[in-house]
Design a protein around this motif. Structure first.
Motif, short mmCIF file in Angstrom:
data_model
loop_
_atom_site.label_atom_id
_atom_site.label_comp_id
_atom_site.label_asym_id
_atom_site.label_seq_id
_atom_site.Cartn_x
_atom_site.Cartn_y
_atom_site.Cartn_z
N TYR A 355 32.04 34.21 34.98
CA TYR A 355 31.89 33.20 36.06
C TYR A 355 33.09 33.21 36.25
O TYR A 355 34.07 33.83 36.02
CB TYR A 355 31.37 31.33 35.47
CG TYR A 355 29.61 31.66 34.43
CD1 TYR A 355 28.96 31.17 34.76
CD2 TYR A 355 30.02 31.56 33.24
CE1 TYR A 355 27.97 30.80 35.20
CE2 TYR A 355 29.12 32.26 32.11
CZ TYR A 355 28.21 31.42 32.96
OH TYR A 355 26.50 31.63 32.32
N ASN A 356 32.68 32.58 37.42
CA ASN A 356 33.83 32.34 38.84
C ASN A 356 35.53 31.51 37.59
O ASN A 356 36.16 32.74 38.16
CB ASN A 356 33.61 31.20 39.90
CG ASN A 356 32.41 31.44 40.81
OD1 ASN A 356 31.32 31.58 40.37
ND2 ASN A 356 32.68 32.25 41.72
N ASP A 357 35.11 30.70 37.36
CA ASP A 357 35.91 29.88 37.03
C ASP A 357 36.80 30.05 35.59
O ASP A 357 38.20 30.81 35.77
CB ASP A 357 35.44 28.78 36.39
CG ASP A 357 34.69 28.54 35.35
OD1 ASP A 357 34.38 29.60 35.18
OD2 ASP A 357 33.92 26.98 34.84
N SER A 358 36.31 32.12 34.74
CA SER A 358 36.64 32.13 33.83
C SER A 358 37.62 33.92 34.12
O SER A 358 37.96 33.87 34.09
CB SER A 358 35.58 33.07 32.46
OG SER A 358 34.53 33.48 33.32
N ALA A 359 36.88 34.71 35.01
CA ALA A 359 36.88 35.60 35.62
C ALA A 359 38.35 35.19 36.62
O ALA A 359 39.51 36.28 36.87
CB ALA A 359 36.37 36.45 37.05
N ASP A 360 38.39 33.46 37.73
CA ASP A 360 39.85 33.37 38.12
C ASP A 360 41.34 32.99 37.38
O ASP A 360 41.92 33.42 37.39
CB ASP A 360 39.52 31.93 38.76
CG ASP A 360 40.65 31.38 38.89
OD1 ASP A 360 41.54 31.94 40.34
OD2 ASP A 360 41.48 30.06 39.12
N LYS A 361 40.60 32.45 35.88
CA LYS A 361 41.30 32.28 34.67
C LYS A 361 41.83 33.60 34.52
O LYS A 361 43.42 33.59 34.02
CB LYS A 361 41.15 31.42 33.69
CG LYS A 361 41.51 31.39 32.38
CD LYS A 361 40.75 30.20 31.63
CE LYS A 361 40.48 31.00 30.11
NZ LYS A 361 39.86 30.46 29.22
N ALA A 362 41.20 34.45 34.02
CA ALA A 362 41.47 35.97 33.19
C ALA A 362 42.76 36.56 34.51
O ALA A 362 43.82 37.59 34.09
CB ALA A 362 40.09 36.87 32.95
N ALA A 363 42.14 36.74 35.60
CA ALA A 363 42.87 36.77 36.18
C ALA A 363 44.42 36.64 36.25
O ALA A 363 45.67 37.55 36.38
CB ALA A 363 42.90 37.40 37.89
N ARG A 364 44.64 35.06 36.57
CA ARG A 364 46.05 35.00 36.60
C ARG A 364 46.60 35.28 35.37
O ARG A 364 47.97 35.24 35.11
CB ARG A 364 45.50 33.35 36.44
CG ARG A 364 47.51 32.61 36.57
CD ARG A 364 48.25 33.00 37.59
NE ARG A 364 49.45 31.86 37.50
CZ ARG A 364 49.42 31.14 37.45
NH1 ARG A 364 48.86 30.11 38.48
NH2 ARG A 364 50.39 30.25 37.85
N PHE A 365 45.98 34.92 34.04
CA PHE A 365 46.01 35.58 32.75
C PHE A 365 47.11 37.13 32.62
O PHE A 365 48.75 36.90 32.10
CB PHE A 365 45.68 34.68 31.84
CG PHE A 365 46.35 35.52 30.51
CD1 PHE A 365 47.09 34.48 29.83
CD2 PHE A 365 45.95 36.96 29.37
CE1 PHE A 365 47.64 34.94 28.00
CE2 PHE A 365 46.22 36.80 28.41
CZ PHE A 365 47.15 35.99 27.56
N ILE A 366 46.54 37.60 33.24
CA ILE A 366 46.92 39.39 33.24
C ILE A 366 48.02 39.19 33.78
O ILE A 366 48.61 40.13 33.50
CB ILE A 366 45.44 40.31 33.36
CG1 ILE A 366 44.97 39.99 32.52
CG2 ILE A 366 46.21 41.55 34.25
CD1 ILE A 366 43.30 40.52 33.07
N MET A 367 48.07 38.70 34.94
CA MET A 367 49.31 38.56 36.11
C MET A 367 50.57 38.02 35.42
O MET A 367 51.12 38.54 35.45
CB MET A 367 48.88 38.34 37.90
CG MET A 367 47.96 38.45 38.33
SD MET A 367 47.67 37.87 39.91
CE MET A 367 47.71 36.60 39.53
N ASN A 368 49.96 37.22 34.37
CA ASN A 368 51.26 36.63 33.61
C ASN A 368 51.73 37.20 32.42
O ASN A 368 53.09 37.40 32.48
CB ASN A 368 50.69 34.64 32.90
CG ASN A 368 50.61 34.04 33.91
OD1 ASN A 368 51.09 33.72 35.07
ND2 ASN A 368 50.85 32.33 33.64
N CYS A 369 51.02 37.88 31.76
CA CYS A 369 51.53 39.13 30.69
C CYS A 369 52.75 40.16 31.88
O CYS A 369 53.04 40.67 31.00
CB CYS A 369 50.51 39.49 30.45
SG CYS A 369 49.44 38.10 29.19
N ASN A 370 52.10 40.32 32.74
CA ASN A 370 53.06 41.42 33.49
C ASN A 370 54.18 40.77 34.05
O ASN A 370 54.58 42.17 33.73
CB ASN A 370 51.60 42.02 34.88
CG ASN A 370 50.98 43.24 34.86
OD1 ASN A 370 51.39 44.83 34.05
ND2 ASN A 370 49.49 43.19 33.83
#
Length: 542
Positions: A355-370
């Motif tokens: 969903y919109n919110d889960s896509a938004d959350k996952a994108a942010r998390f991936i950036m954090n891990c990088n």
């Protein structure tokens, strides 16, 4: 006693048993008669060579065992793509091993052989792993030469990669156990060191028959390009041995003296056992992945106990994100939640859907891990992005694009495990093969397709029936049902993990209970490459 858990467990164990049975058949290579001919010449099979070479107390992860599975039937098949390969330890050093299987069409290269060997070299280059080639091949399979010889990702790319890896400082060692013919002769010579077995090993651009046809010279294979010739006359080879075991012992000695590699510095502490036992993982999914389940339970079977820290736990619940440790390695986990969840706004969200919110959350998390240099583990069981006017008006394509952008531009190593569905754009957003995971594995329950079988079959049926009616044909309800069944059977075969593994869309089909070990070994390999680009995402749709 939990009857549902037991049914799930029985079904998954049966599915894994079927994988093992098929692997056992593949391991026979060209069959018992071909293996017997190897023995008559005092030659080991490729699997015996690898078993002798690797450290017995360390894991060996075979890659590409299903390459070519149920392909090339008109040619008699090509078990394991005519090569046996994987990552194991030699004298304590993690290495990539690629062994030709002479029992399969004399070790000749089919199109899938080239694809598999290139994938193994790609893995070695991405993870800076030393490569050991156990050479025993007649060269390109001539009836299919147009599909293996001239293109960019064909046979010649192997030697280009030899040169590139040499320039990168990645050690390459070639042990010539049998024939090494034509263009293939360049592989051992472009390696750092070449070892040959007397009587069986030979290297030449053209064999005795071709030499006679080309220039009229009559010469035997040993004089033309045997171990003595290339060690004493041409200087091409560096060592010769009377038996294969002595040759492999020398490979071990060479590897034992390699300098200690630089590392990426990924964080690791002493690992602890997961909160749930490894075999608990068998009972989580229903047969055919037909019911919702809690992905968090699956995660608890893989990660070190008490190490999981959920990221934005109450937001975007259809994707679980969190930091954890796997066998001591720090990781970021992105996993599809298969339970039906309820957002803080009171909206019900289906499991496995982005969903919109889960896509938004996952994108942010991936950036954090990088940002933190933490490797990413994707656990895929995804049916795709949410559709319909509500999602479209909310900008689902925009939010999905953010996630795809983050995955595509991520610079930390990515590891993907397909535990269930892998459908449509969800495959991309959750780091499918097109998004360069360092390793990608599938469970026996995996399904990979542009959409689910039921939806796809009905869509294809509508198209087929419409075409038939346009041609003036009458289609009865019985005809429609038969067509639907035929389409479903064909589509389901194409979505199976075997179909994917045969074409190297995944590196291997793994035992679910070994998921933790496989991920740990993958991170160990990735840690050998200290080079990492700067993280840049480009333009985001906001």
């Amino acid at each position: 006693m939990n009857l549902e858990f037991n049914r799930n467990e029985d079904a998954m164990k049966l599915a894994w048993s079927q994988v093992k049975q098929r692997v056992a058949k593949i391991a026979k290579g060209g069959g018992d008669k071909a293996i017997a001919r190897q023995k008559e010449r005092n030659k080991l099979t490729p699997r015996e060579r690898i078993q002798y070479l690797v450290d017995a107390d360390k894991p060996f992860i075979e890659l590409g065992a299903f390459a070519g599975y149920e392909m090339y039937e008109a040619e008699g098949g090509c078990p394991a793509g005519g090569t046996v390969s994987g990552i194991g330890y030699i004298s304590g050093r993690q290495c990539m091993i690629v062994a030709n299987d002479q029992t399969v069409k004399a070790g000749a290269w089919f199109p899938i052989t080239g694809k598999k060997n290139l994938r193994m070299q790609e893995i070695a280059m991405e993870n800076h792993l030393p490569v050991i080639y156990l050479v025993d091949s007649a060269g390109v399979y001539l009836p299919m030469q147009d599909e293996i010889f001239p293109d960019k990702e064909h046979f010649g790319r192997i030697f280009r990669n030899n040169a590139k890896m040499s320039a990168m400082g990645i050690p390459q060692i070639a042990a010539v156990m049998g024939a090494c013919v034509a263009g293939g002769a360049y592989l051992p010579i472009m390696s750092d060191e070449t070892l040959m077995v007397e009587g069986n090993g030979s290297i030449f651009l053209a064999g005795p028959f071709l030499v006679k046809a080309a220039i009229g010279e009559e010469i035997d294979a040993e004089t033309l390009g045997g171990a003595t010739t290339h060690n004493a006359i041409s200087g091409i080879a560096d060592y010769k041995f009377a038996a294969e075991q002595a040759c492999l012992d020398q490979v071990k000695r060479i590897v034992s003296k390699l300098g200690k590699p630089a590392t990426a510095g990924f964080n690791r502490c002493s690992g602890v056992a997961p909160a749930l036992p490894a075999d608990h993982i068998y009972g989580i999914q229903a047969p055919n992945n037909s019911k919702p389940y809690d992905m968090q339970t699956l995660i608890d079977c893989i990660v070190d106990a008490n190490s999981f820290d959920a990221f934005k736990n109450d937001y975007g619940k259809s994707i679980i994100c969190g930091y954890a440790r796997i066998d001591g390695w720090a990781v970021g986990i992105v996993a599809n939640q298969r339970l039906v969840v309820k957002s803080a706004k009171g909206e019900m969200q289906m499991g496995g859907v982005i969903y919109n919110d889960s896509a938004d959350k996952a994108a942010r998390f991936i950036m954090n891990c990088n940002q933190k240099k933490i490797p990413l583990v994707f656990l895929q069981d995804v049916t795709g992005f949410m559709v319909g006017s509500r999602s479209e008006h909310s900008g689902i394509i925009k939010d999905g694009a953010k996630l795809v952008n983050a995955v595509a531009n991520s610079v930390v190593p990515k590891f993907t495990i397909i535990v269930g569905n892998s459908f449509g754009a969800g495959n991309y957003a959750m780091c499918g093969k097109a998004y360069d995971p360092r390793f990608i594995y599938a469970w026996p329950s995996a399904k990979i397709a542009v959409m689910g079988g039921e939806q796809a079959a009905k869509t294809l049926l509508q198209i087929q029936v419409a075409n038939m009616k346009a041609q003036g044909k009458t289609v009865s309800p019985e005809d429609e049902q038969q067509l639907l069944n035929d389409i479903k059977n064909r589509y389901e075969k194409q979505t199976s993990p075997y179909y994917a593994a045969a074409r190297l869309w995944v590196d291997a089909i793994i035992d679910p209970a070994e998921t933790r070990t496989v991920i740990s070994e993958a991170i160990t390999a990735a840690n050998h490459n200290p080079q990492m680009d700067d993280f840049k995402t480009g333009v985001f749709q906001v």
